[in-house]
Design a protein around this motif. Structure first.
Motif, PDB file in Angstrom:
ATOM      1  N   GLN A 149      -8.866  76.193 -31.956  1.00 22.45           N
ATOM      2  CA  GLN A 149      -9.112  74.979 -31.183  1.00 22.45           C
ATOM      3  C   GLN A 149     -10.591  74.835 -30.834  1.00 22.45           C
ATOM      4  OE1 GLN A 149      -6.571  75.538 -27.791  1.00 22.45           O
ATOM      5  NE2 GLN A 149      -4.747  74.913 -28.888  1.00 22.45           N
ATOM      6  N   TYR A 150     -11.298  75.963 -30.774  1.00 21.03           N
ATOM      7  CA  TYR A 150     -12.704  75.974 -30.356  1.00 21.03           C
ATOM      8  C   TYR A 150     -13.464  76.892 -31.307  1.00 21.03           C
ATOM      9  CZ  TYR A 150     -16.786  76.875 -27.382  1.00 21.03           C
ATOM     10  OH  TYR A 150     -18.055  76.994 -26.894  1.00 21.03           O
ATOM     11  N   VAL A 151     -14.540  76.368 -31.900  1.00 19.91           N
ATOM     12  CA  VAL A 151     -15.360  77.149 -32.826  1.00 19.91           C
ATOM     13  C   VAL A 151     -16.825  76.968 -32.453  1.00 19.91           C
ATOM     14  CG1 VAL A 151     -16.027  77.500 -35.240  1.00 19.91           C
ATOM     15  CG2 VAL A 151     -13.684  76.821 -34.691  1.00 19.91           C
ATOM     16  N   ASP A 152     -17.504  78.080 -32.236  1.00 17.76           N
ATOM     17  CA  ASP A 152     -18.939  78.069 -31.929  1.00 17.76           C
ATOM     18  C   ASP A 152     -19.616  79.021 -32.903  1.00 17.76           C
ATOM     19  OD1 ASP A 152     -21.509  78.500 -30.953  1.00 17.76           O
ATOM     20  OD2 ASP A 152     -20.884  78.564 -28.867  1.00 17.76           O
ATOM     21  N   VAL A 153     -20.361  78.459 -33.832  1.00 16.77           N
ATOM     22  CA  VAL A 153     -21.079  79.259 -34.826  1.00 16.77           C
ATOM     23  C   VAL A 153     -22.570  78.916 -34.812  1.00 16.77           C
ATOM     24  CG1 VAL A 153     -19.113  79.760 -36.337  1.00 16.77           C
ATOM     25  CG2 VAL A 153     -20.385  77.635 -36.646  1.00 16.77           C
ATOM     26  N   ASN A 154     -23.105  78.690 -33.636  1.00 15.23           N
ATOM     27  CA  ASN A 154     -24.524  78.354 -33.491  1.00 15.23           C
ATOM     28  C   ASN A 154     -25.420  79.420 -34.114  1.00 15.23           C
ATOM     29  OD1 ASN A 154     -24.041  75.992 -32.031  1.00 15.23           O
ATOM     30  ND2 ASN A 154     -23.980  77.096 -30.093  1.00 15.23           N
ATOM     31  N   ARG A 155     -26.517  78.949 -34.691  1.00 11.59           N
ATOM     32  CA  ARG A 155     -27.548  79.824 -35.257  1.00 11.59           C
ATOM     33  C   ARG A 155     -27.010  80.789 -36.303  1.00 11.59           C
ATOM     34  NH1 ARG A 155     -30.444  80.080 -29.598  1.00 11.59           N
ATOM     35  NH2 ARG A 155     -31.884  78.374 -29.989  1.00 11.59           N
ATOM     36  N   THR A 156     -26.214  80.246 -37.216  1.00 14.01           N
ATOM     37  CA  THR A 156     -25.688  81.020 -38.341  1.00 14.01           C
ATOM     38  C   THR A 156     -25.940  80.241 -39.625  1.00 14.01           C
ATOM     39  OG1 THR A 156     -23.486  80.024 -38.350  1.00 14.01           O
ATOM     40  CG2 THR A 156     -23.811  81.926 -36.879  1.00 14.01           C
ATOM     41  N   ALA A 157     -25.551  80.821 -40.744  1.00 10.32           N
ATOM     42  CA  ALA A 157     -25.660  80.139 -42.042  1.00 10.32           C
ATOM     43  C   ALA A 157     -24.380  79.384 -42.378  1.00 10.32           C
ATOM     44  CB  ALA A 157     -25.989  81.149 -43.137  1.00 10.32           C
ATOM     45  N   ALA A 158     -23.550  79.126 -41.368  1.00 11.69           N
ATOM     46  CA  ALA A 158     -22.315  78.363 -41.599  1.00 11.69           C
ATOM     47  C   ALA A 158     -22.659  77.056 -42.312  1.00 11.69           C
ATOM     48  CB  ALA A 158     -21.612  78.084 -40.281  1.00 11.69           C
ATOM     49  N   SER A 159     -21.780  76.653 -43.214  1.00 11.19           N
ATOM     50  CA  SER A 159     -22.068  75.496 -44.066  1.00 11.19           C
ATOM     51  C   SER A 159     -20.930  74.488 -44.075  1.00 11.19           C
ATOM     52  CB  SER A 159     -22.334  75.981 -45.491  1.00 11.19           C
ATOM     53  OG  SER A 159     -21.125  76.426 -46.077  1.00 11.19           O
ATOM     54  N   ASP A 160     -21.067  73.529 -44.967  1.00 14.24           N
ATOM     55  CA  ASP A 160     -20.040  72.506 -45.148  1.00 14.24           C
ATOM     56  C   ASP A 160     -18.687  73.126 -45.515  1.00 14.24           C
ATOM     57  OD1 ASP A 160     -22.002  70.603 -44.669  1.00 14.24           O
ATOM     58  OD2 ASP A 160     -22.430  70.310 -46.791  1.00 14.24           O
ATOM     59  N   ALA A 161     -18.702  74.278 -46.197  1.00 19.12           N
ATOM     60  CA  ALA A 161     -17.458  74.943 -46.578  1.00 19.12           C
ATOM     61  C   ALA A 161     -16.663  75.336 -45.336  1.00 19.12           C
ATOM     62  CB  ALA A 161     -17.743  76.173 -47.434  1.00 19.12           C
ATOM     63  N   LEU A 162     -17.336  75.831 -44.322  1.00 20.87           N
ATOM     64  CA  LEU A 162     -16.662  76.204 -43.081  1.00 20.87           C
ATOM     65  C   LEU A 162     -16.060  74.967 -42.422  1.00 20.87           C
ATOM     66  CD1 LEU A 162     -17.558  78.755 -40.459  1.00 20.87           C
ATOM     67  CD2 LEU A 162     -17.242  76.420 -39.700  1.00 20.87           C
ATOM     68  N   VAL A 163     -16.831  73.907 -42.332  1.00 17.96           N
ATOM     69  CA  VAL A 163     -16.348  72.675 -41.703  1.00 17.96           C
ATOM     70  C   VAL A 163     -15.126  72.135 -42.446  1.00 17.96           C
ATOM     71  CG1 VAL A 163     -16.924  70.292 -41.110  1.00 17.96           C
ATOM     72  CG2 VAL A 163     -18.621  72.095 -40.774  1.00 17.96           C
ATOM     73  N   ALA A 164     -15.195  72.117 -43.758  1.00 20.62           N
ATOM     74  CA  ALA A 164     -14.089  71.595 -44.565  1.00 20.62           C
ATOM     75  C   ALA A 164     -12.820  72.428 -44.421  1.00 20.62           C
ATOM     76  CB  ALA A 164     -14.491  71.523 -46.028  1.00 20.62           C
ATOM     77  N   SER A 165     -12.964  73.693 -44.069  1.00 21.91           N
ATOM     78  CA  SER A 165     -11.811  74.588 -43.979  1.00 21.91           C
ATOM     79  C   SER A 165     -11.143  74.604 -42.608  1.00 21.91           C
ATOM     80  CB  SER A 165     -12.238  76.017 -44.323  1.00 21.91           C
ATOM     81  OG  SER A 165     -12.999  76.596 -43.266  1.00 21.91           O
ATOM     82  N   LEU A 166     -11.719  73.918 -41.639  1.00 20.65           N
ATOM     83  CA  LEU A 166     -11.183  73.967 -40.275  1.00 20.65           C
ATOM     84  C   LEU A 166      -9.815  73.305 -40.187  1.00 20.65           C
ATOM     85  CD1 LEU A 166     -14.396  73.140 -38.219  1.00 20.65           C
ATOM     86  CD2 LEU A 166     -13.288  75.363 -38.494  1.00 20.65           C
TER      87      LEU A 166
END
Length: 86
Positions: free
Chosen positions: A53-70
């Motif tokens: 329900q809550y995702v905080d990945v500030n200051r990482t190399a998280a990308s569009d792939a992570l967003v698309a997988s939520l």
């Protein structure tokens, strides 16, 4: 009781496949993930965490792939200073 909330900060945000593999071991019951300034890679996905329900990945190399997988259950997404988002 199942793990529902996890907060991580390694102080090292150099992307690492080992850290991604660690994240993939998190249980599907997890609802809140705070993983800022951690070595997440661009390839990391979170589709194995259907209760998020809550995702905080500030200051990482998280990308569009992570967003698309939520999962659709995510209500809050923090991605400040994630330079791999297009």
């Amino acid at each position: 009781t199942q793990l529902q909330s996890l907060r991580l900060s390694t102080g090292d945000n150099n992307p690492s496949a080992r850290f991604d593999a660690f994240v993939r071991t998190f249980p599907p019951s997890l609802r809140r993930l705070t993983s800022y300034y951690c070595p997440i890679t661009e390839a990391l996905t979170l589709d194995h965490l259907p209760a998020l329900q809550y995702v905080d990945v500030n200051r990482t190399a998280a990308s569009d792939a992570l967003v698309a997988s939520l999962p659709p259950t995510v209500e809050v997404l923090n991605m400040y200073d994630c330079k791999k988002i297009t």
